[in-house]
Design a protein around this motif. Structure first.
Motif, PDB file in Angstrom:
ATOM      1  N   ALA A 229      44.823  43.196  54.083  1.00 38.81           N
ATOM      2  CA  ALA A 229      45.107  42.573  52.789  1.00 38.81           C
ATOM      3  C   ALA A 229      44.107  43.033  51.729  1.00 38.81           C
ATOM      4  CB  ALA A 229      45.069  41.051  52.912  1.00 38.81           C
ATOM      5  N   ILE A 230      42.831  43.107  52.106  1.00 40.89           N
ATOM      6  CA  ILE A 230      41.800  43.545  51.159  1.00 40.89           C
ATOM      7  C   ILE A 230      42.044  44.985  50.728  1.00 40.89           C
ATOM      8  CG2 ILE A 230      39.342  44.046  50.898  1.00 40.89           C
ATOM      9  CD1 ILE A 230      38.824  41.644  52.782  1.00 40.89           C
ATOM     10  N   LEU A 231      42.405  45.841  51.666  1.00 44.44           N
ATOM     11  CA  LEU A 231      42.693  47.237  51.326  1.00 44.44           C
ATOM     12  C   LEU A 231      43.890  47.331  50.375  1.00 44.44           C
ATOM     13  CD1 LEU A 231      42.211  49.014  54.789  1.00 44.44           C
ATOM     14  CD2 LEU A 231      40.855  49.366  52.709  1.00 44.44           C
ATOM     15  N   GLU A 232      44.919  46.517  50.641  1.00 44.68           N
ATOM     16  CA  GLU A 232      46.102  46.573  49.791  1.00 44.68           C
ATOM     17  C   GLU A 232      45.777  46.115  48.379  1.00 44.68           C
ATOM     18  OE1 GLU A 232      50.668  44.826  49.428  1.00 44.68           O
ATOM     19  OE2 GLU A 232      49.513  44.468  51.265  1.00 44.68           O
ATOM     20  N   ARG A 233      45.056  44.987  48.237  1.00 48.38           N
ATOM     21  CA  ARG A 233      44.767  44.498  46.881  1.00 48.38           C
ATOM     22  C   ARG A 233      43.848  45.465  46.126  1.00 48.38           C
ATOM     23  NH1 ARG A 233      40.615  39.745  48.630  1.00 48.38           N
ATOM     24  NH2 ARG A 233      42.388  39.131  49.921  1.00 48.38           N
ATOM     25  N   ASN A 234      42.955  46.148  46.869  1.00 46.89           N
ATOM     26  CA  ASN A 234      42.065  47.118  46.222  1.00 46.89           C
ATOM     27  C   ASN A 234      42.784  48.402  45.822  1.00 46.89           C
ATOM     28  OD1 ASN A 234      39.864  45.417  46.430  1.00 46.89           O
ATOM     29  ND2 ASN A 234      39.112  46.322  48.329  1.00 46.89           N
ATOM     30  N   SER A 235      43.986  48.586  46.347  1.00 49.58           N
ATOM     31  CA  SER A 235      44.738  49.799  46.008  1.00 49.58           C
ATOM     32  C   SER A 235      45.403  49.704  44.636  1.00 49.58           C
ATOM     33  CB  SER A 235      45.809  50.068  47.083  1.00 49.58           C
ATOM     34  OG  SER A 235      46.864  49.107  46.998  1.00 49.58           O
ATOM     35  N   TYR A 236      45.463  48.489  44.080  1.00 52.87           N
ATOM     36  CA  TYR A 236      46.101  48.304  42.779  1.00 52.87           C
ATOM     37  C   TYR A 236      45.080  48.491  41.653  1.00 52.87           C
ATOM     38  CZ  TYR A 236      49.877  46.209  45.514  1.00 52.87           C
ATOM     39  OH  TYR A 236      50.879  45.989  46.413  1.00 52.87           O
ATOM     40  N   SER A 237      45.493  49.152  40.596  1.00 52.64           N
ATOM     41  CA  SER A 237      44.626  49.328  39.431  1.00 52.64           C
ATOM     42  C   SER A 237      44.599  48.043  38.607  1.00 52.64           C
ATOM     43  CB  SER A 237      45.133  50.484  38.568  1.00 52.64           C
ATOM     44  OG  SER A 237      46.372  50.140  37.949  1.00 52.64           O
ATOM     45  N   GLU A 238      43.653  47.959  37.678  1.00 50.77           N
ATOM     46  CA  GLU A 238      43.576  46.786  36.813  1.00 50.77           C
ATOM     47  C   GLU A 238      44.825  46.662  35.946  1.00 50.77           C
ATOM     48  OE1 GLU A 238      41.326  44.292  36.833  1.00 50.77           O
ATOM     49  OE2 GLU A 238      40.590  45.336  38.604  1.00 50.77           O
ATOM     50  N   LYS A 239      45.389  47.781  35.519  1.00 55.73           N
ATOM     51  CA  LYS A 239      46.610  47.732  34.718  1.00 55.73           C
ATOM     52  C   LYS A 239      47.779  47.210  35.546  1.00 55.73           C
ATOM     53  CE  LYS A 239      45.437  51.345  31.370  1.00 55.73           C
ATOM     54  NZ  LYS A 239      45.788  52.672  30.818  1.00 55.73           N
ATOM     55  N   GLN A 240      47.844  47.614  36.816  1.00 56.08           N
ATOM     56  CA  GLN A 240      48.908  47.111  37.685  1.00 56.08           C
ATOM     57  C   GLN A 240      48.739  45.612  37.933  1.00 56.08           C
ATOM     58  OE1 GLN A 240      48.214  49.967  40.858  1.00 56.08           O
ATOM     59  NE2 GLN A 240      50.180  50.973  40.453  1.00 56.08           N
ATOM     60  N   PHE A 244      51.221  42.459  37.155  1.00 52.91           N
ATOM     61  CA  PHE A 244      51.579  41.435  38.135  1.00 52.91           C
ATOM     62  C   PHE A 244      51.338  40.029  37.576  1.00 52.91           C
ATOM     63  CE2 PHE A 244      50.525  44.509  41.844  1.00 52.91           C
ATOM     64  CZ  PHE A 244      51.835  44.966  41.871  1.00 52.91           C
ATOM     65  N   VAL A 245      50.222  39.857  36.855  1.00 50.49           N
ATOM     66  CA  VAL A 245      49.922  38.544  36.270  1.00 50.49           C
ATOM     67  C   VAL A 245      50.990  38.159  35.261  1.00 50.49           C
ATOM     68  CG1 VAL A 245      48.331  37.265  34.779  1.00 50.49           C
ATOM     69  CG2 VAL A 245      47.431  38.643  36.660  1.00 50.49           C
ATOM     70  N   ASP A 246      51.281  39.067  34.328  1.00 51.44           N
ATOM     71  CA  ASP A 246      52.262  38.759  33.279  1.00 51.44           C
ATOM     72  C   ASP A 246      53.649  38.511  33.863  1.00 51.44           C
ATOM     73  OD1 ASP A 246      50.409  38.879  31.283  1.00 51.44           O
ATOM     74  OD2 ASP A 246      50.898  40.905  30.638  1.00 51.44           O
ATOM     75  N   PHE A 247      54.042  39.325  34.832  1.00 51.16           N
ATOM     76  CA  PHE A 247      55.362  39.146  35.428  1.00 51.16           C
ATOM     77  C   PHE A 247      55.421  37.843  36.232  1.00 51.16           C
ATOM     78  CE2 PHE A 247      58.701  40.359  38.651  1.00 51.16           C
ATOM     79  CZ  PHE A 247      59.759  40.274  37.759  1.00 51.16           C
ATOM     80  N   GLY A 248      54.340  37.538  36.935  1.00 55.14           N
ATOM     81  CA  GLY A 248      54.294  36.292  37.695  1.00 55.14           C
ATOM     82  C   GLY A 248      54.372  35.069  36.799  1.00 55.14           C
ATOM     83  N   LEU A 249      53.691  35.115  35.655  1.00 54.58           N
ATOM     84  CA  LEU A 249      53.760  33.993  34.710  1.00 54.58           C
ATOM     85  C   LEU A 249      55.153  33.850  34.128  1.00 54.58           C
ATOM     86  CD1 LEU A 249      50.360  34.334  32.798  1.00 54.58           C
ATOM     87  CD2 LEU A 249      50.966  32.683  34.579  1.00 54.58           C
ATOM     88  N   THR A 250      55.823  34.971  33.916  1.00 52.45           N
ATOM     89  CA  THR A 250      57.209  34.913  33.434  1.00 52.45           C
ATOM     90  C   THR A 250      58.093  34.213  34.461  1.00 52.45           C
ATOM     91  OG1 THR A 250      56.933  36.951  32.162  1.00 52.45           O
ATOM     92  CG2 THR A 250      59.187  36.286  32.678  1.00 52.45           C
ATOM     93  N   ILE A 251      57.935  34.573  35.732  1.00 46.47           N
ATOM     94  CA  ILE A 251      58.699  33.924  36.798  1.00 46.47           C
ATOM     95  C   ILE A 251      58.411  32.425  36.823  1.00 46.47           C
ATOM     96  CG2 ILE A 251      58.936  33.718  39.311  1.00 46.47           C
ATOM     97  CD1 ILE A 251      58.482  36.751  39.478  1.00 46.47           C
ATOM     98  N   ILE A 252      57.134  32.060  36.722  1.00 50.17           N
ATOM     99  CA  ILE A 252      56.756  30.645  36.761  1.00 50.17           C
ATOM    100  C   ILE A 252      57.377  29.875  35.601  1.00 50.17           C
ATOM    101  CG2 ILE A 252      54.783  29.118  36.316  1.00 50.17           C
ATOM    102  CD1 ILE A 252      53.183  30.886  38.226  1.00 50.17           C
ATOM    103  N   LYS A 253      57.361  30.450  34.408  1.00 50.71           N
ATOM    104  CA  LYS A 253      57.959  29.786  33.254  1.00 50.71           C
ATOM    105  C   LYS A 253      59.436  29.545  33.468  1.00 50.71           C
ATOM    106  CE  LYS A 253      54.869  31.287  29.538  1.00 50.71           C
ATOM    107  NZ  LYS A 253      54.801  31.995  28.242  1.00 50.71           N
ATOM    108  N   VAL A 254      60.113  30.538  34.027  1.00 50.66           N
ATOM    109  CA  VAL A 254      61.564  30.400  34.288  1.00 50.66           C
ATOM    110  C   VAL A 254      61.815  29.287  35.299  1.00 50.66           C
ATOM    111  CG1 VAL A 254      63.567  31.527  35.295  1.00 50.66           C
ATOM    112  CG2 VAL A 254      62.110  32.781  33.685  1.00 50.66           C
ATOM    113  N   ILE A 255      61.084  29.315  36.422  1.00 50.77           N
ATOM    114  CA  ILE A 255      61.273  28.298  37.464  1.00 50.77           C
ATOM    115  C   ILE A 255      60.959  26.913  36.899  1.00 50.77           C
ATOM    116  CG2 ILE A 255      60.446  27.454  39.696  1.00 50.77           C
ATOM    117  CD1 ILE A 255      59.865  30.374  40.444  1.00 50.77           C
ATOM    118  N   TYR A 256      59.857  26.809  36.150  1.00 50.82           N
ATOM    119  CA  TYR A 256      59.452  25.516  35.586  1.00 50.82           C
ATOM    120  C   TYR A 256      60.563  24.942  34.705  1.00 50.82           C
ATOM    121  CZ  TYR A 256      56.555  21.988  33.311  1.00 50.82           C
ATOM    122  OH  TYR A 256      56.053  20.802  32.842  1.00 50.82           O
ATOM    123  N   ASN A 257      61.161  25.792  33.869  1.00 49.39           N
ATOM    124  CA  ASN A 257      62.241  25.327  32.988  1.00 49.39           C
ATOM    125  C   ASN A 257      63.472  24.942  33.782  1.00 49.39           C
ATOM    126  OD1 ASN A 257      61.018  25.511  30.411  1.00 49.39           O
ATOM    127  ND2 ASN A 257      61.232  27.728  30.437  1.00 49.39           N
TER     128      ASN A 257
END
Length: 260
Positions: A229-240, A244-257
């Motif tokens: 898991a640590i290797l996988e998360r370290n494979s992602y760049s800060e931009k990626q 993920f953060v922005d897309f995840g928040l979009t999903i959360i907003k949709v589910i919440y509504n």
């Protein structure tokens, strides 16, 4: 919100604001040759939201403000970093929040005074306090980034599920991704089973149950501490990760509504 904690959760060594790290870390401590650093003060650095942070910034720029004490200097470093990370710029000084001076009064006295003089606001080279206060009150704070914000009710959900009762904005990027995955599960799992909201009623076909399931699976590496898991998360760049953060928040907003 504790913006000192926000700083430590988010600052990267590559960021300009990292130069203030030691000053911020030791704001409540005094060094002596016999005992090293000892805690002598209990300064706290809390703001309710961006609006209050902007109000505090204007207070720091007032003519009578002194930066001889470590508390005010720390406030200046933390407020500029917080507003910068929230995507703000000052229209009249667009680089200030991104690259604040080490000596705050280089800006609060020097740059502000020079700008007022350049605009003809002085009286024979003297800039009156009242003129500076008017200028500071008129500074324009603009949201420049594509940061996806969340409202108070969703941030409260993050606080509820966080092991340390942390606001979303007080989390590091990796912790945000872990808690986004946790909150999606928290909202969708009912009586041991996952519900399937009608995503199409809001998102057409841009977000579906399959999309959400795929996102949750990809975020599992941020929830676990195995070597894989640590290797996988370290494979992602800060931009990626930012995506993920922005897309995840979009999903959360949709589910919440959909479920409220």
């Amino acid at each position: 919100m504790d913006i000192k904690e926000f700083y430590f959760q988010n600052i990267q060594e590559s960021e300009y604001h990292h130069r203030f790290y030691e000053s911020i870390r030791n704001v409540n401590r005094v060094y002596n040759i016999f005992d090293g650093y000892t805690e002598t003060d209990d300064y706290t650095f809390e703001v309710f939201d961006v609006e209050e942070a902007i109000t505090k910034f204007r207070e720091l720029c007032q003519p009578e403000m002194s930066f001889e004490n470590s508390e005010n200097k720390c406030w200046f470093y933390l407020i500029t970093y917080y507003l910068y990370k929230m995507g703000y710029e000052i229209k009249e000084f667009p680089r200030l929040l991104a690259r604040p001076p080490v000596a705050p009064d280089d800006f609060t006295y020097g740059e502000i005074r020079n700008r007022i003089i350049a605009q003809g606001g002085d009286v024979n080279g003297t800039v009156r306090y009242a003129t500076r206060r008017t200028f500071i009150a008129g500074l324009t704070f603009e949201l420049k980034s594509n940061h996806i914000g969340i409202d108070y009710s969703i941030d409260q959900k993050f606080i509820e599920i966080s092991n340390r009762q942390a606001s979303f904005y007080n989390m590091s990027t990796d912790e945000k991704l872990s808690e986004i995955a946790n909150l999606i599960e928290n909202m969708l799992k009912k009586d041991g089973n996952f519900i399937t909201p009608d995503y199409s009623s809001i998102c057409f076909d841009y977000i579906s149950n399959e999309t959400v399931t795929s996102y949750r699976k990809k975020m599992q590496c941020f929830r676990h501490a195995t070597n894989e898991a640590i290797l996988e998360r370290n494979s992602y760049s800060e931009k990626q990760k930012s995506f993920f953060v922005d897309f995840g928040l979009t999903i959360i907003k949709v589910i919440y509504n959909l479920i409220n």
